[in-house]
Design an enzyme around this catalytic site. Structure first.
Site, PDB file in Angstrom:
ATOM      1  N   ASP A 136       0.856  -1.187   0.000  1.00  0.00           N
ATOM      2  CA  ASP A 136       0.000   0.000   0.000  1.00  0.00           C
ATOM      3  C   ASP A 136       0.886   1.229   0.000  1.00  0.00           C
ATOM      4  O   ASP A 136       1.977   1.214   0.588  1.00  0.00           O
ATOM      5  CB  ASP A 136      -0.912   0.006   1.232  1.00  0.00           C
ATOM      6  CG  ASP A 136      -2.024  -1.029   1.154  1.00  0.00           C
ATOM      7  OD1 ASP A 136      -2.416  -1.410   0.033  1.00  0.00           O
ATOM      8  OD2 ASP A 136      -2.511  -1.454   2.215  1.00  0.00           O
ATOM      9  N   ASP A 150      -6.818  -1.590  -4.788  1.00  0.00           N
ATOM     10  CA  ASP A 150      -7.944  -1.293  -3.902  1.00  0.00           C
ATOM     11  C   ASP A 150      -8.920  -0.331  -4.574  1.00  0.00           C
ATOM     12  O   ASP A 150     -10.141  -0.478  -4.455  1.00  0.00           O
ATOM     13  CB  ASP A 150      -7.455  -0.679  -2.588  1.00  0.00           C
ATOM     14  CG  ASP A 150      -6.573  -1.611  -1.788  1.00  0.00           C
ATOM     15  OD1 ASP A 150      -6.709  -2.848  -1.933  1.00  0.00           O
ATOM     16  OD2 ASP A 150      -5.739  -1.109  -1.017  1.00  0.00           O
TER      17      ASP A 150
END
Length: 175
Positions: A136, A150
């Site tokens: 991330d 995502d």
């Protein structure tokens, strides 16, 4: 009805082509950006882009918001099961010649899911398959840290829901 039957093979081909291209391009883009983040952002303080948005490398062992991190490989198994189900559902939609927008949006969702599962598989230690961490790097200070996959998964689902609801509303008004 005759017109639909005559165009069904073409609709199937276009739907399959759209699905394959969207998934391949989406996964490629996701993995490319993750590799960039790993190279450009390690051991550095967050790079502020806007007052509440920055680039900050984090390795997430869970799913959304780190939930499920303690479940180990079970998270990966569940995600793979969901992706297999979504792939099957998408194939059925393509075979039926359903709306191309549905195919496009669900393919975006699939690309996001596959991108994150690739992380779980490729970044897992040999002794613990499916336990790899997801890369991330997009940090919103008041919300979460996430990645392009995502965005694909969540954005694709939300857009698909809006499209289905709008179509349903339009059909009920037409009746």
């Amino acid at each position: 009805m005759t017109h639909l039957l005559s165009t069904l093979p073409r609709r199937r081909f276009v739907g399959a082509l759209v699905a394959i291209l969207v998934v391949v391009i989406g996964v490629f883009a996701d993995q490319l950006v993750k590799e960039w983040a790993i190279e450009a952002l390690p051991d550095s303080p967050p790079i502020e882009i806007l007052p509440t948005f920055s680039l900050d490398l984090v390795f997430n062992p869970g799913v959304a918001f780190g939930m499920g991190a303690d479940l180990g490989p079970l998270v990966g198994v569940i995600l793979i099961g969901i992706l297999i189900s979504l792939t099957f559902w998408l194939a059925v939609l393509v075979w039926r010649g359903n709306h191309l927008v549905d195919t496009l949006l669900l393919s975006v969702v699939l690309a996001g899911g596959v991108g994150n599962v690739i992380d779980r598989v490729s970044r897992a230690p040999d002794s613990a398959p499916l336990t790899g961490e997801v890369v991330d790097y997009l940090a919103v200070s008041w919300f979460a840290i996430f990645n392009l996959a995502d965005i694909f998964a969540v954005g694709g689902v939300l857009a698909w829901i809006v499209v289905v609801m709008a179509r349903s509303r339009r059909l009920s008004v037409d009746e």
